[in-house]
Every structure is written in C-alpha cells, then in structure tokens.
Design a protein around this motif. Structure first.
Motif: not given
Length: 237
Positions: A192, A196, A219, A228, A230
C-alpha cells in the motif's frame, strides 16, 4: 440473413449460442470492422473463420471454448487494436501469438492461465494503453514484466494471488498509470505504501487485500484520487 447486410461494419451477437457453422456465415461479411461474439459456442474451427475478416480492428471472443490453437488463427488479424480473449483458459503460448499484434492498444486477457511467461510476452506489446490481465497466475516476476509497458494508463491485475507486496512495488514503478485495479492480491501495508507514491492515479481499487491501519492511512492521503475502493481489509492496529 446477416450475409445480406452488406452495409454493416459493427456486429454485436454475443450470448446467442453461435456455433462454428454460424461463424462461417459471418466470415463472409468482409466489411466488418467490429465484431463481438462473447459467450457463444465457438471452437477453434470458428476462430479460423474469424481470421478471414481482415478488416477487423475490434474483436471480442471471450467466454468461448477456444484454446491456443484458435488464438493462433485469430492473431492473423494484424489490424486489431482492441482484443478481448478473456475466460478461454489459454496459456503463455497464446500470449506469444498475441505479442505479435503490434497495433493493439486494448487487451483483455483476464481469467486465463498465461502465468509469468505469458506476462513477459504481453510486455512486448509496447502500444498497449489498457490491459486487463486479472486472474492469470502472475507473481512479482510477471508484475515486473508488465511494469515495462510505459504507454499503459489503465491496468487491471486483480486476483493474481502471488503479487503480494513485492509485486505491488513493481507495479508502483508505473508512474504514468491513471487507473489501477489490484483487488485480492495479498497486498499488505508495504504494498500500500508503494502504491501511495503513484501520483498520477485518479482511480484505485485495492479492495480485498491485507492492508491494516498504516497502509490505509497512506492510501487515504492520496489527494489526487477521484475514485477509491478499499473494502474488505484488515483495518486494525
């Protein structure tokens, strides 16, 4: 009936139980430039018939019982710019055939079995801008090959369970990417953090991984994202 429609340049006839005999009739429509035959009953013999349509630039033959032999026939269509061959269970042998299609800008080869060797062949198609290579048994080795596609702006690489943090780091080197879909690839905080740093991303789907609070925080700080996902993580300390 279709053979009489000489004005047609685009034909979408997916999910219609089309078989090799019907495809033989369609192959008489030499004027076609776009053909969608997804979810039918087309075998290698039908693929040979399709290869006679030399004006095609767009072809979708996903979800048909075609194997590597059929893809070899399809790859005679060297004017193709947009090709979908998803869910055929093809191997790296087909990826090698496809790598010769130098005009491709869009390729969907998801849900097959091309592996890292196939990813290496796909990385030779330098014209690609959009690639879906999801669920193909790709590890960090294959991810490194894909990262060499410097014209790519959209990448779907989900459900390649061997990607992990190392593969995510390889993909993060693709600084030109605008959209990345990397669900269910066993990515943790380290992956991650790598992702990023991709400052041109506007769309990111990193759901169904193993990201915890540290990874979620970096993130969340990607201020350039307009989309996004997640979901389904391990968001605990």
């Amino acid at each position: 009936m279709l053979g009489r429609m000489t004005q047609l340049t685009t034909l979408e006839i997916g999910n219609n139980l089309i078989d090799d005999n019907m495809v033989k009739l369609i192959s008489e429509m030499k004027q076609l430039t776009c053909l969608d035959l997804e979810i039918n009953q087309i075998f290698n013999e039908g693929a040979k018939s399709i290869s006679e349509l030399r004006n095609l630039t767009y072809l979708n033959i996903g979800n048909n019982p075609i194997n590597d032999e059929g893809i070899e026939s399809i790859c005679q269509l060297d004017n193709l710019t947009d090709l979908t061959v998803s869910s055929l269970r093809i191997t790296s042998k087909s990826a090698k055939f496809i790598s010769k299609l130098n005009n491709l800008t869009f390729l969907n080869i998801a849900y097959n079995n091309i592996g890292d060797e196939g990813a290496k062949f796909i990385s030779e198609i330098k014209s690609l801008k959009i690639l879906d290579i999801s669920l193909n048994g790709i590890s960090p080795i294959g991810a490194k090959s894909i990262s060499e596609l410097d014209q790519l702006t959209v990448l779907y690489i989900s459900q390649n369970f061997g990607i992990g943090d190392e593969g995510a780091r390889m993909i993060s080197e693709m600084k030109q990417l605008n959209e990345l879909y990397i669900q269910d690839c066993f990515i943790g905080n380290a992956g991650a953090i790598s992702i990023s740093r991709m400052d041109k991303l506007t769309h990111l789907d990193i759901s169904e991984n193993e990201i915890q609070i540290e990874g979620e925080t970096v993130i969340r700080d990607m201020k350039h994202l307009s989309y996004l996902s997640i979901e389904y993580q391990c968001l605990y300390g």
